[in-house]
Design a protein around this motif. Structure first.
Motif, short mmCIF file in Angstrom:
data_model
loop_
_atom_site.label_atom_id
_atom_site.label_comp_id
_atom_site.label_asym_id
_atom_site.label_seq_id
_atom_site.Cartn_x
_atom_site.Cartn_y
_atom_site.Cartn_z
N LEU A 404 -103.72 21.66 67.83
CA LEU A 404 -102.42 22.33 67.86
C LEU A 404 -101.51 21.82 66.75
N ARG A 405 -101.48 20.51 66.58
CA ARG A 405 -100.57 19.92 65.58
C ARG A 405 -100.98 20.34 64.17
N TYR A 406 -102.24 20.22 63.86
CA TYR A 406 -102.67 20.55 62.49
C TYR A 406 -102.66 22.06 62.23
N SER A 407 -102.84 22.86 63.26
CA SER A 407 -102.79 24.32 63.07
C SER A 407 -101.39 24.75 62.64
N GLU A 408 -100.38 24.21 63.30
CA GLU A 408 -99.01 24.59 62.93
C GLU A 408 -98.67 24.09 61.53
N LEU A 409 -99.11 22.88 61.21
CA LEU A 409 -98.90 22.37 59.85
C LEU A 409 -99.62 23.23 58.81
N ALA A 410 -100.85 23.62 59.12
CA ALA A 410 -101.63 24.43 58.19
C ALA A 410 -101.01 25.81 58.00
N ALA A 411 -100.46 26.37 59.07
CA ALA A 411 -99.80 27.67 58.96
C ALA A 411 -98.59 27.58 58.03
N LYS A 412 -97.86 26.48 58.13
CA LYS A 412 -96.70 26.29 57.24
C LYS A 412 -97.14 26.17 55.79
N VAL A 424 -101.29 33.80 59.67
CA VAL A 424 -101.36 34.62 60.88
C VAL A 424 -102.58 34.25 61.71
N ASP A 425 -103.72 34.04 61.07
CA ASP A 425 -104.92 33.64 61.80
C ASP A 425 -104.69 32.35 62.59
N LEU A 426 -104.08 31.37 61.94
CA LEU A 426 -103.85 30.07 62.58
C LEU A 426 -102.88 30.21 63.75
N LEU A 427 -101.77 30.94 63.53
CA LEU A 427 -100.78 31.10 64.59
C LEU A 427 -101.37 31.86 65.79
N THR A 428 -102.16 32.87 65.51
CA THR A 428 -102.74 33.68 66.59
C THR A 428 -103.70 32.86 67.44
N GLU A 429 -104.50 32.04 66.76
CA GLU A 429 -105.45 31.19 67.50
C GLU A 429 -104.73 30.29 68.49
N VAL A 430 -103.65 29.67 68.04
CA VAL A 430 -102.92 28.75 68.92
C VAL A 430 -102.24 29.51 70.05
N LEU A 431 -101.67 30.68 69.74
CA LEU A 431 -100.99 31.47 70.76
C LEU A 431 -101.95 31.96 71.84
N HIS A 432 -103.19 32.22 71.45
CA HIS A 432 -104.16 32.71 72.42
C HIS A 432 -104.74 31.61 73.31
N ASP A 433 -104.41 30.37 73.00
CA ASP A 433 -104.91 29.27 73.82
C ASP A 433 -104.02 29.07 75.04
N ALA A 434 -104.61 29.13 76.20
CA ALA A 434 -103.83 29.06 77.45
C ALA A 434 -103.12 27.74 77.62
N THR A 436 -101.49 26.08 75.31
CA THR A 436 -100.33 25.92 74.45
C THR A 436 -99.06 26.01 75.30
N SER A 437 -98.16 25.09 75.13
CA SER A 437 -96.96 25.02 75.97
C SER A 437 -96.03 26.20 75.69
N PRO A 438 -95.16 26.56 76.69
CA PRO A 438 -94.20 27.64 76.47
C PRO A 438 -93.30 27.38 75.27
N GLU A 439 -92.87 26.16 75.08
CA GLU A 439 -92.01 25.85 73.94
C GLU A 439 -92.69 26.19 72.62
N VAL A 440 -93.94 25.74 72.48
CA VAL A 440 -94.68 26.02 71.24
C VAL A 440 -94.99 27.51 71.13
N ALA A 441 -95.35 28.14 72.25
CA ALA A 441 -95.69 29.57 72.22
C ALA A 441 -94.52 30.41 71.77
N ASN A 442 -93.30 30.10 72.24
CA ASN A 442 -92.12 30.86 71.83
C ASN A 442 -91.82 30.65 70.35
#
Length: 949
Positions: A404-412, A424-434, A436-442
């Motif tokens: 989760l941490r490196y995916s968000e960094l990589a997306a940036k 978009v690929d990186l963000l979508t992968e993390v969002l589809h993971d059950a 992932t916290s609500p804070e991060v998902a939002n």
């Protein structure tokens, strides 16, 4: 159907014609034609050695050259002594003429020839002497065969006795013998194909050919040959080159693995890479890699597995951490086997990515996870942090928090590099993971929506945003934004205009107390480009949207709103726009990157609007400022829209030099963005002016987009006009009817007379061609009423031209002449040189015979590159007995193509028939046939289908 295409019924492919080896084939034929000769063809597995010698044998047979006899060595643990030579000689019984006594030594080795050979001599006791007699017998037998070519394939697998006898024969060869050998250097047991002691003899024609993998052009040609049509995009060919390293065997397997070859090979931009990522590794490639791995030691094989998991070439140190103990010997073995290759900076990886994928797919799940864990540790210890790779390895190793941490960094990082697809690929992968916290998902859902209109292919972005609508983790305001962007995407990507409007309206209701968040949706709803609402309704909506301008909390949000509404007002010819533009901030007063982005968008939108209504000088001013601002903040989408507008301005202004290549490059660069419809329109105009009917029709159809109900109205109207004009220029009024009706219906449905400049002249010409003068008058009258109070210089110029045409049709030639002069002046004032020249020709009438006028018109058209128009004027001049000069003067062109031959070659490369070329260039079919022969001879191609410009 030609060789090398897909059978539409069976889906199977046949072997394609040989690509990219013409020079090697010619050299091989020449060397074999001057015996005694020895040709050594080197190349890695799959590069096309067998194909070359097969084509050589066929070409030699067609030319009546000496018999070509072929044999292949086999990868056996203990090769048969003299195996490949005996296989070849056994095929030659019908060629034997008086074999000498010594050839009897081969009687027991060649039962197929036993009845034609002398008796076998007694066996000598000395093995060395017996071997010498065998060698002499082979040479004598070859001499008795007369003129012959021996082709010995894969000599790296030959036994040592075969190498020795070949060295013996070539030291003093029969005068009519040619030997062609193929081999893989990396698998040779000695320094050369015949061993390190072989010295090239004098008096023997010698040739060394090294077959290299294909470059992008040959890859593209081979794919076209495999699918049976010239349809492969440059981006797809480049993606295949990356996956296959240009090795023909691997290219063929890759194309055969495509799910829908005719569609897939057209993929542009990032979608080309995605198509190839979605195919399975071809079985032929997997088998070839498996065979090579089988020859490695366990340690060397572990090294290749580590390289497969790492994904990109790495240093021995990193490979060592992942694979365990790695010695130089292991690396050497992996490289010598051809599995790995050495890259710059002391890095090692696979020659092509499909080979890596084949090795990766062969790993059991637990083994893959173990190696990914080691790779994560190894890469984490590097001085630099490869966040995207760490994200991938963390996910595969089951390290959820690190993923989760490196995916968000990589997306940036991807966003900063304008690589929106990866982000978009990186963000979508993390969002589809059950998990992932609500804070991060939002937070990530908001980021994903920010990328919504970047135009990822195939409705990909629409599906990803839609999937967020049912996500229970999203807060109400974030869910409202998702509805907003989903609605916009429905309209832009899928053509669901009405459903999209419903989603946007829902979002506006949910965000009613947050005007800064509703701005984009309100502006989009007010935009005049899409939907069935009239221009007047859009103007009311724009007034409502601008009503909240002063209530927005920040200057950046106000600039964002103006960026959309000002362009929307100007493109419908609202004269009040010029006064409203002053509300934009000065570029020198803006420092916030987000606001700079919107200011760049505002200038480019204004440039686009000016280009549609006819303010071309102002368009270039806005364009210059917009591009400067967009480049300051790295806004690739805004730069893309600006380049599309600039290309259209260059077409309109008659600056066509290099425009075709520019358009092709831009369409490929921005293939995944929505602006390509504009580029296709310009390409259609250019192709039609040059007589490239097929390409023009394809371009005009592409300009309407995949969903005509959601097409951008100015583009759709202009494309209809382009199609109608193209058919009318060829005398096909019936074919033009559908497009005239479509374009005029679009004008009337939205009351969009401001955009009539690219359809009105064609519509009037059509009505007059079919004798419906009343329909032409009605349309001109409607247009004149619709343009009252509208700022639309192009439409006004077009209206003036139609009035002149109508007046000429009623035989009032004096008044028609005055109106034509007025219309021509209006077009010249706008800088529309091509259209002004066409009007000048039209004003002269159908009976124009003045040679000076025809010559002037021809030269004007030639200077633009308007092939069809120039050819028409030359034809009219010929009919009066006057010849018009070539645009470059009369001279000999030698091996170069003359201007007319260039026209013919370009039309040939577009797939036109001789009859179509004759029609485009106003030539007889016989003349075109003569030109085609000259073009083929000068370009040194055997078929009209091989002509490419």
């Amino acid at each position: 159907m030609v060789d090398g295409c897909a059978d539409p019924l069976s889906g199977r492919f046949r072997s394609p014609p040989m690509i990219g080896r013409d020079a090697e084939l010619a050299a091989l034929l020449a060397a074999a034609g001057h015996p005694p000769s020895a040709v050594f063809v080197e190349g890695q597995a799959g590069v096309g050695k067998s194909r070359l010698v097969t084509e050589f044998a066929a070409a030699a047979a067609r030319a009546g050259a000496p018999r070509v006899v072929m044999g292949s060595c086999q990868p056996l643990p203990e090769p048969f002594p003299y195996g490949v030579l005996l296989d070849c000689l056994s095929q030659c019984g019908d060629l034997l003429v008086e074999p000498g006594p010594v050839t009897g030594a081969l009687r027991d080795h060649l039962p197929e020839l036993a009845d034609r050979l002398p008796p076998a001599p007694r066996i000598l006791g000395d093995p060395g002497a017996e071997r010498h007699r065998i060698f002499r017998a082979v040479r004598e037998l070859l001499r008795s065969l007369g003129p012959i070519v021996l082709v010995l394939e894969d000599l790296q697998w030959a036994d040592e006795k075969t190498r020795r006898v070949l060295r013996f024969v070539l030291a003093d060869p029969p005068p009519d013998l040619a030997i062609v050998v193929t081999y893989r250097r990396e698998e040779l047991p000695a320094m050369g194909p015949l061993g390190h002691t072989f010295h090239r003899p004098h008096g023997v024609t010698q040739l060394d050919l090294a077959l290299r993998p294909f470059g992008a052009a040959d890859v593209r040609a081979m794919i076209d040959a495999l699918v049976g049509a010239t349809v492969t995009s440059r981006r797809f060919a480049e993606a295949v080159l990356h996956e296959t390293a240009g090795i023909p065997f691997v290219i063929e397997g890759t194309v055969q693995a495509l799910r829908d070859p005719m569609r897939d090979v057209r993929a542009e931009g990032d979608s080309a890479r995605r198509v190839l990522e979605g195919i399975d590794v071809p079985a032929s490639v997997a088998d070839a890699i498996k065979e090579r791995l089988g020859a490695l030691t366990d340690a060397a094989r572990t090294l290749t597995e580590a390289a497969a998991v790492l994904g990109v070439p790495e240093t021995p140190e990193v490979l060592g951490v992942v694979a365990g103990e790695v010695t130089a010997a292991h690396l050497i073995a992996s490289v010598e086997s051809g599995v790995l290759v050495e890259e710059p900076a002391n890095r090692y990886g696979f020659r092509y990515d499909l080979a890596r994928r084949a090795v990766y797919a062969s790993l059991p799940g637990p083994r893959r996870r173990e190696l990914h864990e080691r790779a994560f540790v190894a890469l984490s210890a590097l001085d630099h942090t490869p966040v995207a790779r760490l994200s991938a390895h963390a996910k595969a190793a089951g390290r959820k928090a690190e993923w989760l941490r490196y995916s968000e960094l990589a997306a940036k990082v991807a966003e900063d590099a304008n690589d929106v697809s990866s982000a978009v690929d990186l963000l979508t992968e993390v969002l589809h993971d059950a998990e992932t916290s609500p804070e991060v998902a939002n937070r990530l859902a908001t980021k994903l929506c920010d990328h919504a209109l970047t135009g990822l292919p195939g409705g990909m972005m629409t599906a990803r945003v839609e999937s967020l609508l049912s996500d229970p983790r999203l807060a109400p305001d974030v869910r409202a934004q998702v509805h907003l962007w989903f609605g916009l995407l429905l309209q832009r990507e899928t053509g669901s205009v009405e459903r999209g409007a419903e989603e946007i309206a829902l979002a506006l209701g949910l965000l009613g107390d947050q005007p800064e968040r509703t701005v984009r949706g309100m502006a989009a709803m007010a935009g005049p480009y899409l939907g069935s609402a009239s221009i007047a309704e859009h103007q009311k909506s724009l007034d409502q949207v601008e009503g909240i301008l002063d209530h927005l909390p920040t200057q950046a949000s106000r600039t964002a709103l103006l960026a959309t509404t000002l362009g929307g007002r100007l493109i419908v010819g609202d004269p009040s726009t010029w006064g409203r533009i002053s509300r934009l901030p000065s570029p020198s007063d803006v420092h916030d990157p987000e606001e700079l982005h919107h200011l760049a968008r505002a200038h480019c939108n204004l440039a686009d609007a000016c280009s549609w209504i006819g303010h071309y000088a102002r368009a270039r001013e806005f364009l210059r400022d917009g591009i400067t601002l967009a480049k300051r903040v790295g806004s690739s989408y805004v730069v893309g829209t600006a380049e599309a507008t600039a290309a259209r301005l260059d077409w309109l202004g008659g600056r066509w030099q290099g425009l075709e290549q520019r358009l092709d490059s831009l369409i490929e660069t921005y293939a995944d963005l929505l602006l390509t419809t504009d580029l296709h329109l310009t390409r259609g105009w250019l192709a039609a002016a040059r007589g490239e009917w097929v390409r023009a029709e394809e371009a005009f159809q592409a300009a309407t987009g995949s969903h005509p109900t959601a097409q951008i109205f100015p583009v759709g109207i202009s494309a209809a006009g382009g199609m109608a004009g193209m058919f009318l220029s060829r005398g096909k009024a019936a074919a033009a009817e559908e497009h005239v009706r479509h374009g005029v219906t679009m004008l009337r449905s939205k009351n969009a007379w401001v955009w009539s400049g690219d359809i009105l002249p064609q519509a009037v010409d059509y009505y007059l061609a079919v004798g419906d003068v009343d329909a032409a008058r009605l349309l001109v009258s409607e247009t004149a009423d619709g343009l009252r109070g509208v700022d639309a210089p192009l439409a006004q110029a077009g209206l003036a031209a139609c009035r002149a045409r109508l007046t000429a049709a009623t035989n009032d030639h004096h008044e028609a002449g005055r109106l034509y002069r007025e219309a021509i002046d209006l077009h010249w004032d706008l800088g529309l040189s091509y259209r002004a020249t066409q009007l000048a020709e039209q004003a002269e009438g159908e009976t124009l015979t003045d040679s000076a006028v025809l010559e002037a018109l021809t030269q004007s058209y030639d200077s633009l590159g308007a092939t069809v128009d120039a050819a028409r004027c030359r034809h009219r001049a010929r009919s009066t007995g006057t010849a018009t000069p070539s645009p470059r003067g009369r001279r000999g062109y030698g091996s170069e193509l003359s201007p007319r031959e260039q026209d013919v070659a370009r039309l040939l490369s577009g797939g036109h028939t001789n009859q179509e070329i004759a029609q485009a260039l106003f030539l007889s079919r016989r003349t075109v046939e003569e030109y085609v022969v000259k073009v083929r001879r000068k370009l040194n191609v055997s078929s009209r289908h091989d002509v490419h410009l």
